[in-house]
Design a protein around this motif. Structure first.
Motif, PDB file in Angstrom:
ATOM      1  N   GLU A 147       0.803  -1.214   0.000  1.00  0.00           N
ATOM      2  CA  GLU A 147       0.000   0.000   0.000  1.00  0.00           C
ATOM      3  C   GLU A 147       0.844   1.275   0.000  1.00  0.00           C
ATOM      4  O   GLU A 147       0.315   2.369  -0.212  1.00  0.00           O
ATOM      5  CB  GLU A 147      -0.965   0.013   1.191  1.00  0.00           C
ATOM      6  CG  GLU A 147      -0.304  -0.039   2.553  1.00  0.00           C
ATOM      7  CD  GLU A 147      -0.147  -1.456   3.096  1.00  0.00           C
ATOM      8  OE1 GLU A 147      -0.112  -1.597   4.328  1.00  0.00           O
ATOM      9  OE2 GLU A 147      -0.056  -2.404   2.279  1.00  0.00           O
ATOM     10  N   LYS A 148       2.153   1.149   0.229  1.00  0.00           N
ATOM     11  CA  LYS A 148       3.027   2.319   0.237  1.00  0.00           C
ATOM     12  C   LYS A 148       3.945   2.378  -0.977  1.00  0.00           C
ATOM     13  O   LYS A 148       4.775   3.283  -1.079  1.00  0.00           O
ATOM     14  CB  LYS A 148       3.862   2.324   1.516  1.00  0.00           C
ATOM     15  CG  LYS A 148       3.032   2.513   2.782  1.00  0.00           C
ATOM     16  CD  LYS A 148       3.916   2.745   3.989  1.00  0.00           C
ATOM     17  CE  LYS A 148       3.074   3.055   5.221  1.00  0.00           C
ATOM     18  NZ  LYS A 148       3.918   3.367   6.395  1.00  0.00           N
ATOM     19  N   LEU A 149       3.798   1.439  -1.895  1.00  0.00           N
ATOM     20  CA  LEU A 149       4.740   1.353  -3.008  1.00  0.00           C
ATOM     21  C   LEU A 149       4.635   2.524  -3.975  1.00  0.00           C
ATOM     22  O   LEU A 149       5.647   2.968  -4.522  1.00  0.00           O
ATOM     23  CB  LEU A 149       4.561   0.039  -3.770  1.00  0.00           C
ATOM     24  CG  LEU A 149       5.203  -1.190  -3.121  1.00  0.00           C
ATOM     25  CD1 LEU A 149       5.105  -2.396  -4.040  1.00  0.00           C
ATOM     26  CD2 LEU A 149       6.661  -0.918  -2.767  1.00  0.00           C
ATOM     27  N   GLU A 150       3.442   3.036  -4.215  1.00  0.00           N
ATOM     28  CA  GLU A 150       3.307   4.173  -5.132  1.00  0.00           C
ATOM     29  C   GLU A 150       4.107   5.363  -4.623  1.00  0.00           C
ATOM     30  O   GLU A 150       4.798   6.050  -5.387  1.00  0.00           O
ATOM     31  CB  GLU A 150       1.835   4.544  -5.310  1.00  0.00           C
ATOM     32  CG  GLU A 150       1.057   3.563  -6.174  1.00  0.00           C
ATOM     33  CD  GLU A 150       1.688   3.354  -7.543  1.00  0.00           C
ATOM     34  OE1 GLU A 150       2.036   4.371  -8.196  1.00  0.00           O
ATOM     35  OE2 GLU A 150       1.854   2.190  -7.962  1.00  0.00           O
ATOM     36  N   GLU A 151       4.026   5.589  -3.327  1.00  0.00           N
ATOM     37  CA  GLU A 151       4.807   6.674  -2.726  1.00  0.00           C
ATOM     38  C   GLU A 151       6.297   6.356  -2.783  1.00  0.00           C
ATOM     39  O   GLU A 151       7.123   7.217  -3.080  1.00  0.00           O
ATOM     40  CB  GLU A 151       4.368   6.876  -1.278  1.00  0.00           C
ATOM     41  CG  GLU A 151       5.057   8.033  -0.577  1.00  0.00           C
ATOM     42  CD  GLU A 151       4.630   8.161   0.876  1.00  0.00           C
ATOM     43  OE1 GLU A 151       5.132   9.098   1.535  1.00  0.00           O
ATOM     44  OE2 GLU A 151       3.826   7.337   1.354  1.00  0.00           O
ATOM     45  N   ALA A 152       6.641   5.091  -2.514  1.00  0.00           N
ATOM     46  CA  ALA A 152       8.049   4.697  -2.511  1.00  0.00           C
ATOM     47  C   ALA A 152       8.680   4.850  -3.888  1.00  0.00           C
ATOM     48  O   ALA A 152       9.870   5.195  -4.001  1.00  0.00           O
ATOM     49  CB  ALA A 152       8.183   3.251  -2.029  1.00  0.00           C
TER      50      ALA A 152
ATOM     51  N   GLY B 180      12.742   7.465  -6.853  1.00  0.00           N
ATOM     52  CA  GLY B 180      13.641   7.385  -8.005  1.00  0.00           C
ATOM     53  C   GLY B 180      14.649   6.250  -7.952  1.00  0.00           C
ATOM     54  O   GLY B 180      15.741   6.369  -8.528  1.00  0.00           O
ATOM     55  N   CYS B 181      14.317   5.169  -7.263  1.00  0.00           N
ATOM     56  CA  CYS B 181      15.182   3.995  -7.205  1.00  0.00           C
ATOM     57  C   CYS B 181      14.294   2.756  -7.195  1.00  0.00           C
ATOM     58  O   CYS B 181      13.079   2.868  -7.022  1.00  0.00           O
ATOM     59  CB  CYS B 181      16.077   4.039  -5.956  1.00  0.00           C
ATOM     60  SG  CYS B 181      15.162   4.033  -4.407  1.00  0.00           S
ATOM     61  N   PRO B 182      14.851   1.556  -7.408  1.00  0.00           N
ATOM     62  CA  PRO B 182      14.026   0.351  -7.363  1.00  0.00           C
ATOM     63  C   PRO B 182      13.236   0.256  -6.058  1.00  0.00           C
ATOM     64  O   PRO B 182      13.786   0.473  -4.970  1.00  0.00           O
ATOM     65  CB  PRO B 182      15.054  -0.776  -7.480  1.00  0.00           C
ATOM     66  CG  PRO B 182      16.187  -0.169  -8.234  1.00  0.00           C
ATOM     67  CD  PRO B 182      16.251   1.260  -7.771  1.00  0.00           C
ATOM     68  N   ALA B 183      11.941  -0.050  -6.172  1.00  0.00           N
ATOM     69  CA  ALA B 183      11.068  -0.153  -5.006  1.00  0.00           C
ATOM     70  C   ALA B 183      10.207  -1.394  -5.136  1.00  0.00           C
ATOM     71  O   ALA B 183       9.673  -1.678  -6.213  1.00  0.00           O
ATOM     72  CB  ALA B 183      10.200   1.094  -4.872  1.00  0.00           C
TER      73      ALA B 183
END
Length: 260
Positions: free
Chosen positions: A38-43, A47-50
């Motif tokens: 649920e936090k991946l869009e923000e992560a 600008g790095c692999p998430a």
């Protein structure tokens, strides 16, 4: 060459501070972040692999160093992934059981792993000097410990409190499991001499306060450490990450190793 770093829980309180500190320090580069779905869009805005899976980030960043202030189960899972990828792993997670610590010690034989329940240099300096204080005061001084943390902390007592209690118990040659007292209520009789009281308070946004009491005939000695912000934990973790670059696998390292 800058050290590539992967931050676990990058959108959390500690994680976001680590992200900022890594970006501001030319000795490091933010190579990847891991957080919940649920936090991946923000992560991804970093600008790095998430990813929500540390294995996926490790696959794109070989040779990275992981910095991890999450939970015991998550840190153990990440440690296994670090071994598989040949990555270094810095762990600041608290609340690990003896069995989980033993597992880390086994995994540390295969890849460099560092674990400290408190990254503060002040706390770790205390751990160095407390045995001498216990020795100098002698057996007539009762030892008690109190810790205070914010109302969102999940483990109690804190990992730091347990580490401090283990330190003074060992100085008396006492097994902490046999001498720790976590609760007093009712008509319990006189305090045993062979006892260390460990009390927990929770409330507000307190970062962390640990006080050791040495109570003897006619006087009391108090030793208190107060963490005013989490920045000291961040600084300790980055110092450990740089130090770990030069260390081989073979033992579970701690801040005591860094200080030495």
């Amino acid at each position: 060459m800058a050290v590539p770093v992967i931050i676990m829980g990058a959108m959390g309180r500690m994680g976001s501070m680590l992200v900022r500190a890594v970006r501001e320090n030319p000795a490091f580069t933010l190579a990847g972040v891991v957080d919940r779905e649920e936090k991946l869009e923000e992560a991804k805005t970093l600008g790095c692999p998430a990813s929500s899976q540390v294995q996926q980030v490790l696959a794109s960043v070989p040779g990275a160093t992981i910095i991890d202030f999450t939970s015991p189960a998550s840190s153990l899972h990440t440690a296994h992934a670090a071994v598989a990828a040949g990555a270094r792993h810095i762990i600041g997670t608290t609340g690990l059981t003896k069995e989980e610590r033993a597992t880390l010690e086994v995994l540390a034989q295969k890849t460099p792993i560092f674990w400290s329940p408190n990254m503060s240099l002040g706390i770790n300096a205390l751990l160095k000097v407390l045995p001498e204080l216990v020795r100098l005061l002698g057996p007539d001084y009762d030892m008690e410990l109190m810790e205070i943390h914010h109302n969102r902390k999940k483990d109690a007592p804190s990992g730091t409190a347990l580490h401090l209690a283990e330190c003074v118990a060992e100085a008396r040659d006492w097994p902490l499991a046999e001498t720790a007292c976590y609760h007093r209520e009712g008509i319990i009789g006189e305090r045993p001499k062979r006892e260390i009281g460990i009390q927990t308070l929770r409330g507000g946004d307190v970062v962390g306060v640990h006080t050791l009491y040495f109570m003897g005939p006619g006087e009391r000695v108090e030793v208190t450490h107060q963490a005013h912000s989490r920045e000291n934990f961040v600084g300790g973790a980055l110092r450990a990450a740089l130090w770990l670059q030069q260390q081989p696998a073979g033992k579970l390292y701690s801040m005591q190793d860094v200080l030495q």
